[in-house]
Write an enzyme that holds these catalytic residues in place. Structure first.
Site, PDB file in Angstrom:
ATOM      1  N   SER A   1      -4.713  -7.997  -1.693  1.00  0.00           N
ATOM      2  CA  SER A   1      -3.689  -8.626  -2.266  1.00  0.00           C
ATOM      3  C   SER A   1      -4.101  -9.744  -2.877  1.00  0.00           C
ATOM      4  O   SER A   1      -5.046  -9.904  -3.618  1.00  0.00           O
ATOM      5  CB  SER A   1      -2.437  -8.602  -1.342  1.00  0.00           C
ATOM      6  OG  SER A   1      -1.258  -8.995  -2.183  1.00  0.00           O
TER       7      SER A   1
ATOM      8  N   HIS B   1       0.777  -0.858   0.010  1.00  0.00           N
ATOM      9  CA  HIS B   1       0.089  -2.033  -0.398  1.00  0.00           C
ATOM     10  C   HIS B   1      -0.859  -2.338   0.884  1.00  0.00           C
ATOM     11  O   HIS B   1      -0.218  -2.462   1.921  1.00  0.00           O
ATOM     12  CB  HIS B   1       1.103  -2.990  -0.697  1.00  0.00           C
ATOM     13  CG  HIS B   1       0.458  -4.434  -1.027  1.00  0.00           C
ATOM     14  ND1 HIS B   1      -0.346  -4.460  -2.252  1.00  0.00           N
ATOM     15  CD2 HIS B   1       0.212  -5.823  -0.593  1.00  0.00           C
ATOM     16  CE1 HIS B   1      -0.668  -5.696  -2.640  1.00  0.00           C
ATOM     17  NE2 HIS B   1      -0.241  -6.335  -1.396  1.00  0.00           N
TER      18      HIS B   1
ATOM     19  N   ASP C   1       1.399   1.094  -6.225  1.00  0.00           N
ATOM     20  CA  ASP C   1       1.682  -0.060  -5.426  1.00  0.00           C
ATOM     21  C   ASP C   1       2.514  -1.065  -6.315  1.00  0.00           C
ATOM     22  O   ASP C   1       2.373  -1.150  -7.531  1.00  0.00           O
ATOM     23  CB  ASP C   1       0.187  -0.977  -5.616  1.00  0.00           C
ATOM     24  CG  ASP C   1       0.265  -2.003  -4.573  1.00  0.00           C
ATOM     25  OD1 ASP C   1       1.534  -2.498  -4.158  1.00  0.00           O
ATOM     26  OD2 ASP C   1      -0.672  -2.423  -3.866  1.00  0.00           O
TER      27      ASP C   1
END
Length: 584
Positions: free
Chosen positions: A274, A522, A494
């Site tokens: 991320s 995710h 996502d």
């Protein structure tokens, strides 16, 4: 809204074994690297991956009104394990005993800890210093016996600590891979237990539930939200004015290179999720000659840092929320909320309106509901328990499920507020943000018309950036042509980091290959997808990237099937899935 619900949201993975693992696994292996980095016994909470530094290393926080004493309080709670299990795989897939003792057939993890002093301003290396907290799980391979050096890990955020992530990665990688790396985690600048650990308000007061509704109905409602954003920004300015100008992704990347140098490594490998993908991309741009392996999972779009990325996220979260509602409709026999997505959507927004007038258990209002259910945008593994609580409240006025979910994964404690303060500090400083609330209002109203699930909650979450005491700078122009092969991993649906971002980053790194997964969760790797994990392991061992580079802008190098949608918890299939996870 808790830090896990923004760009770069795998911050909860930072403490992924929090509350599950005791300190008994720590084993001191003292050692000294370049620049005097000394490894030794871990403070008790750090040994478990918890965001707490005990003894002489306790976080130091300046005095100030309404500022809680976070010394000994930056501990992870059950909310942090939610994404641990649901972004990086079910808790059952890596049981507490496996993290405590490694995995079957392995020796118990040997965990060392250290601190490293780095300059507050990297341009002034002899100036004021801050302290980073590190931990290390050493690989079994000896130097010259196939050792591949250090694998540095970061779970995202900004504001997530990599201490728990290091333990998880070392326990989850195949044995032959883990043996060849020393897995090193660190708490980035500002994140406890690194020093200083930011805190800008008393979370017990500022986040007392129920909070004002994120979605204003009147100008007076909106004025309250804006006032709270100003209050938070002012609190950060009053306490951290000396620190905020230096809280950037670029400086964190320079801290990473200081860690590399202190370890005595000429090159390092990196696994980031991320926001950690953006941090890794910035590091590779600044120090391409220092990269051995680079894995970026759930990729932040380098073209949207940060205001535009949040608006894009509003739309992708709305789509993923609709996926959840459609899944509930397909299982109407279990939940009874409607047989169509439209019908379940009506029930959802009716519940939200009802909670505005009468919060569940006197604490779960519409903003708390947003916090709870935005988790479902990160992982479909949460859908059964989210749907069960939704059904119980909508059909029977039973608030117990919503209250449990709030306390388990959405209540904001000092650790979460520390993460949020760092999140804002980094993103507000990294890049320019509109300083006129009129611009924010217009953009949010327009976005809300087509993406009502996240538009206002996300705007409110980021709103302090409109009033931040330090204006945003110019982002690093990400890109490097002289890198070794780079592995990008991305789920096609996502919500937190939309797929287009991985394509854009691939364009910036000519040596990058994109491995896509067909699902929408995710955090793809080390989450139970065998296809993805085999390719990850091969890459870490020998630098092999999957297949040839795609020939079109939207084409990945290789694709793996996504994780199937779950079954309702009470169904035979759902029970079998849970029992299977417990056996793995």
């Amino acid at each position: 809204m808790p830090v896990k619900r923004v760009v770069g949201v795998v911050a909860g993975v930072a403490t992924l074994v929090a509350g599950l693992v005791g300190p008994g696994a720590a084993h001191a292996v003292p050692g000294q690297g370049a620049r005097g980095l000394v490894w030794g016994p871990c403070p008790s909470r750090v040994a478990s991956g918890l965001a707490e530094w005990t003894g002489s290393g306790a976080p130091r926080v300046p005095d100030g009104p309404d500022l809680p004493d976070v010394t000994g309080a930056l501990t992870a709670t059950a909310q942090d394990t939610g994404l641990l299990g649901d972004v990086l795989g079910p808790i059952g897939a890596v049981p507490a005993d496996a993290v405590r003792a490694g995995v079957p057939g392995r020796q118990p993890q040997q965990i060392d800890c250290a601190t490293l002093r780095v300059p507050l301003d990297p341009r002034e290396p002899s100036g004021r210093q801050i302290t980073l907290a590190l931990n290390r799980i050493r690989g079994a391979a000896a130097a010259g016996g196939g050792r591949l050096g250090t694998l540095l890990v970061n779970p995202g955020g900004p504001g997530g600590s990599g201490l728990g992530m290091a333990r998880y990665a070392a326990a989850s990688l195949p044995r032959d891979v883990a043996a060849r790396f020393d897995v090193v985690g660190f708490a980035p600048r500002g994140v406890g237990p690194s020093e200083p650990a930011l805190s800008c308000v008393d979370p017990r007061r500022f986040y007392a539930a129920p909070r004002p509704d994120n979605v204003p109905r009147t100008k007076a409602d909106e004025d309250v939200l804006v006032s709270r954003a100003r209050e938070y920004a002012d609190g950060c300015a009053a306490r951290w004015g000396w620190f905020l100008p230096h809280l950037t992704t670029e400086n964190t990347a320079r801290d990473m290179d200081a860690i590399r140098a202190a370890l005595g490594e000429g090159k390092i490998s990196y696994l980031g999720y991320s926001y950690g993908t953006y941090l890794g991309a910035v590091y590779a741009t600044l120090f391409p000659q220092r990269v051995r392996r680079l894995v970026l999972d759930s990729v932040v779009d380098p073209d949207g840092v940060w205001y535009d990325a949040n608006i894009a996220q509003d739309h992708s979260f709305d789509l993923r929320h609709r996926d959840f509602l459609a899944w509930v409709a397909r299982h109407d026999d279990a939940y009874g909320l409607g047989r169509t997505q439209q019908g379940v959507s009506h029930a959802w927004y009716a519940m939200r309106s009802r909670l505005r007038e009468r919060p569940a258990g006197a604490i779960v209002g519409p903003s708390e509901l947003d916090d709870i259910y935005s988790e479902g945008g990160y992982s479909n593994r949460l859908w059964p328990k989210l749907a069960a609580a939704f059904s119980a409240y909508a059909l029977r006025s039973d608030a117990a499920g919503l209250v449990r979910l709030f306390h388990g994964q959405a209540e904001i404690d000092p650790a979460e507020e520390n993460s949020y303060a760092v999140y804002l500090g980094v993103e507000c400083r990294d890049a320019p943000w509109p300083r006129s609330w009129a611009r924010w209002h217009a953009d949010t109203v327009r976005t809300h018309a087509s993406a009502p699930f996240m538009a206002w909650p996300n705007a409110v979450y980021n709103a302090p950036c409109a009033f931040w005491p330090v204006r945003g700078g110019t982002p690093i122009r990400v890109g490097a042509a002289n890198l070794p092969p780079v592995l990008l991993i991305q789920a096609q649906h996502d919500a937190a980091t939309p797929y287009a971002g991985a394509l854009h980053l691939r364009d910036r790194f000519p040596t990058a290959r994109l491995l896509s997964e067909g699902g929408g969760n995710h955090g793809v790797s080390l989450a139970g997808n065998g296809c993805v994990d085999r390719l990850l392991a091969a890459y870490l061992l020998d630098g092999t990237t999957p297949a040839a580079r795609g020939t079109t802008r939207r084409e990945p190098g290789l694709s793996c099937p996504g994780v199937p949608d779950p079954q309702p918890a009470g169904s035979p299939a759902g029970q079998a899935a849970r029992h299977g996870a417990a056996r793995r």
